[in-house]
Enzyme design. Structure first.
Site, short mmCIF file in Angstrom:
data_model
loop_
_atom_site.label_atom_id
_atom_site.label_comp_id
_atom_site.label_asym_id
_atom_site.label_seq_id
_atom_site.Cartn_x
_atom_site.Cartn_y
_atom_site.Cartn_z
N GLU A 147 46.67 -25.28 6.24
CA GLU A 147 46.14 -25.16 4.96
C GLU A 147 45.40 -23.86 4.89
O GLU A 147 44.41 -23.83 5.80
CB GLU A 147 45.35 -26.25 4.88
CG GLU A 147 45.24 -26.84 3.38
CD GLU A 147 44.55 -28.03 3.09
OE1 GLU A 147 44.60 -28.94 4.04
OE2 GLU A 147 44.19 -28.07 1.99
N ARG B 232 45.63 -34.64 19.53
CA ARG B 232 44.70 -33.36 19.36
C ARG B 232 44.27 -32.85 20.59
O ARG B 232 44.02 -33.44 21.42
CB ARG B 232 43.74 -33.38 18.40
CG ARG B 232 44.03 -34.58 17.12
CD ARG B 232 42.67 -34.61 16.47
NE ARG B 232 42.30 -33.19 15.79
CZ ARG B 232 42.72 -32.84 14.56
NH1 ARG B 232 43.58 -33.54 13.81
NH2 ARG B 232 42.34 -31.56 13.99
N LYS C 38 36.67 -28.46 10.72
CA LYS C 38 36.38 -27.53 9.88
C LYS C 38 35.11 -27.47 9.18
O LYS C 38 34.45 -26.91 8.88
CB LYS C 38 37.66 -27.27 8.76
CG LYS C 38 38.68 -26.42 9.12
CD LYS C 38 39.75 -26.37 8.11
CE LYS C 38 41.17 -26.01 8.37
NZ LYS C 38 42.16 -26.32 7.67
P1 ATP Z 1 41.92 -30.27 7.82
O1 ATP Z 1 40.72 -31.27 7.73
O2 ATP Z 1 41.50 -29.16 6.83
O3 ATP Z 1 43.39 -30.72 7.28
P2 ATP Z 1 43.25 -29.32 10.23
O4 ATP Z 1 42.56 -29.14 11.40
O5 ATP Z 1 44.34 -30.30 9.94
O6 ATP Z 1 42.01 -29.46 9.31
P3 ATP Z 1 45.20 -27.75 9.06
O7 ATP Z 1 45.24 -26.25 8.60
O8 ATP Z 1 45.97 -28.83 8.15
O9 ATP Z 1 43.78 -28.20 9.80
O10 ATP Z 1 46.06 -27.74 10.58
C1 ATP Z 1 47.16 -27.20 10.69
C2 ATP Z 1 47.97 -27.65 11.96
O11 ATP Z 1 47.17 -27.61 13.07
C3 ATP Z 1 48.23 -29.21 11.66
O12 ATP Z 1 49.75 -29.42 11.90
C4 ATP Z 1 47.24 -30.00 12.56
O13 ATP Z 1 47.78 -31.24 12.98
C5 ATP Z 1 47.11 -28.83 13.84
N1 ATP Z 1 45.81 -29.00 14.30
C6 ATP Z 1 44.81 -28.94 13.85
N2 ATP Z 1 43.63 -29.30 14.71
C7 ATP Z 1 44.13 -29.53 15.89
C8 ATP Z 1 43.92 -30.02 17.53
N3 ATP Z 1 42.77 -29.95 17.63
N4 ATP Z 1 44.76 -29.98 18.15
C9 ATP Z 1 46.16 -29.71 17.86
N5 ATP Z 1 46.58 -29.40 16.64
C10 ATP Z 1 45.71 -29.34 15.78
MG MG Z 2 45.32 -30.89 7.92
#
Ligand code: ATP
Ligand code: MG
Length: 604
Positions: free
Chosen positions: A67, A306, A316
């Site tokens: 996002e 994760r 974030k």
């Molecule tokens: P938000 O809370 O804004 O949704 P987010 O960390 O999920 O934050 P995104 O931009 O939606 O941010 O994430 C993009 C991709 O990265 C998603 O598929 C998410 O699952 C993955 N991702 C985010 N953080 C991690 C992590 N710590 N480990 C593995 N994958 C991650």
């Molecule tokens: Mg997300």
């Protein structure tokens, strides 16, 4: 990205072959044919668009769907390497898709930064299996028209309705884990009534939040996500791509499966918190395929744990707080676990890839120790970073017999050392010896402690790649602080000359001659938090910030580093790995960031 970089990492990944249950699933799916013929029109599209298209040359399709509402962090690197890595390994393609369905907080600045970081990590979204040109760069907001059409279809099929309950009633009527939900009084409206209302929503007839479109599934489902989830809401907000065209926006849980299906994703890989959403993901796609809107075979969602790195926060919200409240200087502050921050700190893309690849993929949310990352960095740089001498906390060393030994105070005695101890092809560094040198403040003690082998009155040490000197004392200012160390050169002891080993000394210290030392700023970074899991339990993560996470000193480096480029990395002998800061470093005002020490000394 260079060819060589990706080779190093591929070899490392192969050697490790960590536990990865997704590989098992993909291999099984490839054997069983992925649920039927999969056609691909060369770009995302609905069932009609793909129907007449050739079979997909890509064996699998994955996607990284950020996002664009913030900067990528080390957790995202896991998802990036996983999705791009699986596509590479199985003859597939990985899409870079901006999940920009939420009009608030999304900005072009983030889109650009995300693209830059995915490329920096060494991944490409424009490599196609059928060798056609073009790119797999997509924006979910380009699918708004389809999403709207799909919503109208669900309404007409009796699978969705407009709910005008207040948000409070909606929440109350949802029930909870032990109580089933209660049907909305608006649930039994006819498709025609719902369609009319939904069109009014689209046309701006109703206020923000006045009503939502919901799927009609089962208010008594044990999975709360299946209790008529919201599909569309009214929100008058400007969107960075579609402008003011829409005042209704799809919910993430509705949009995401559709994005995957239009892009013909085969394996939709996400983090564990989406596990409970999977039934709705499958429900929605199956309904739209039945209606002829989406092509079979449909994508499947798989969840993995994760990545969490100790001593780091990856939320974030918390990262934003660190920047906005001034606990760090910027998003790319070298202490931040953002990829821009880690890049500026000096971590190589190879080290980040090796770290996330070596930690495997599991069904648990794993905590990886920060030292694993530093280990990967050392493994990457040890064999390639040029060596150099640097003095971080300088103290003057005066050689009182210099003129006698070398004939004059103006004499400069040439010295040299290999740029890398095991890579002769990297050449030699040249520098010279003179009557005044800079040494580390900690390399002199007026009264030595037990076992101290560096400079103290009466002791001899070797100045690395130079001569042996014998300490005779020191100079002090009025306050009693040491301002210079005094020593004499022991004649005929120059490193590399026949007499060099005639005198045995226990200590070897690093130095830079004052006449040619390059003044530099050192930024000595340490971990941003003092505890492995900041903010765990009751703790406020801000109270766990390491007050010593940055120390700045003014020191010197040897003349071979006079004009290095930003992002050039070195091993400063005995101090560790450093990088020329990519933002502030200038030839006339050099700045070096400490990446990490030579060995893991933290907590010891
Ligand atoms: P938000 O809370 O804004 O949704 P987010 O960390 O999920 O934050 P995104 O931009 O939606 O941010 O994430 C993009 C991709 O990265 C998603 O598929 C998410 O699952 C993955 N991702 C985010 N953080 C991690 C992590 N710590 N480990 C593995 N994958 C991650
Ligand atoms: Mg997300």
């Amino acid at each position: 990205m260079s060819e060589q970089n990706s080779k190093v990492t591929d070899a490392a990944a192969d050697a490790l072959k960590p536990n990865n249950f997704l590989r098992t699933i993909i291999e099984r799916d490839l054997e069983q044919g992925l649920g039927g013929e999969r056609r691909w029109a060369g770009q995302p599209g609905d069932a009609a668009a793909h129907a007449a298209a050739p079979l997909d040359a890509a064996k699998i399709r994955t996607r990284f769907p950020p996002e664009p509402n913030g900067y990528l962090h080390i957790g995202h690197a896991k998802s990036i390497c996983l999705n791009f890595g699986l596509a590479r390994d199985y003859g597939g393609e990985c899409h870079l898709r901006f999940d920009d369905t939420n009009p608030e907080k999304e900005e072009q600045e983030y889109v650009d930064a995300i693209k830059e970081m995915v490329a920096w990590l060494g991944w490409r979204w424009d490599v196609k299996q059928d060798h056609s040109t073009g790119s797999n760069l997509y924006y979910a907001s380009n699918y708004f028209d389809f999403m709207y059409r799909a919503a109208e279809y669900l309404i007409e099929a009796g699978l969705a309705y407009v709910d005008e309950q207040t948000p409070e009633d909606m929440r109350a009527n949802r029930g909870d884990f032990t109580t089933p939900g209660t049907n909305s009084p608006f649930r039994d409206r006819t498709p025609a009534e719902n369609l009319a209302r939904f069109r009014e929503m689209r046309d701006g007839t109703h206020a923000d939040g006045a009503m939502v479109l919901r799927a009609k599934i089962d208010m008594a489902s044990p999975n709360i996500n299946m209790r008529d989830p919201a599909l569309y809401r009214i929100r008058r907000a400007h969107h960075h791509n579609t402008g003011d065209k829409w005042c209704i926006y799809p919910m993430y849980t509705y949009a995401h499966p559709i994005e995957d299906a239009l892009e013909r994703i085969t394996h939709s890989i996400c983090t564990l918190e989406f596990e409970d959403q999977r039934p709705f993901y499958d429900w929605l796609l199956a309904r739209l395929a039945e209606g002829g809107l989406l092509a079979q075979p449909l994508p499947h969602q798989y969840e993995f744990g994760r990545l969490n790195l100790s001593y780091v926060v990856t939320s974030k919200r918390k990262l934003r707080q660190l920047v906005e409240e001034g606990h760090v200087q910027s998003w790319d502050d070298p202490r931040m676990p953002t990829l821009v921050g880690m890049r500026r700190r000096g971590y190589t893309p190879q080290s980040i890839r090796a770290m996330v690849e070596s930690t495997g993929v599991t069904k648990q949310n794993a905590w990886i120790d920060y030292s694993v990352l530093d280990g990967c960095l050392r493994a990457d740089l040890e064999g390639q970073a040029p060596r150099a001498m640097a003095v971080i906390e300088p103290l003057k060393l005066k050689l009182t017999n210099y003129a006698e030994v070398f004939g004059s105070l103006e004499h400069r005695d040439p010295c040299s050392a290999p740029a890398h101890p095991h890579h002769a092809e990297l050449g030699q560094r040249s520098f010279s010896f003179g009557p005044e040198l800079w040494i580390e403040r900690e390399d002199f003690l007026e009264v030595p402690v037990k076992g101290y082998q560096r400079l103290f009155p009466g002791n001899k040490v070797r100045l690395k790649a130079g001569h042996v000197v014998e300490c005779t004392g020191c100079e002090k200012n009025e306050a009693g602080a040491i301002t210079a160390v005094l020593a004499t050169v022991v004649p005929d002891t120059k490193s590399g000359t026949p007499g060099a080993d005639a005198i045995k000394v226990k200590g070897v210290i690093t130095w830079v001659a004052a006449h040619e030392a390059v003044p530099v700023e050192f930024r000595l970074y340490d971990r941003l938090f003092t505890v492995p899991q900041p903010g765990a339990g009751e703790a406020d993560f801000l109270t766990e910030i390491n007050p010593q996470s940055l120390r700045i000193t003014q020191g010197f480096v040897e003349p071979s580093l006079k004009s290095v480029s930003p992002e050039a990395r070195f091993q400063f002998e005995r101090h560790g790995y450093f990088v020329a800061d990519r933002v502030d470093h200038r030839a006339e005002a050099p700045v070096f960031n400490k990446i990490t020490g030579l060995r893991d000394g933290w907590g010891k």
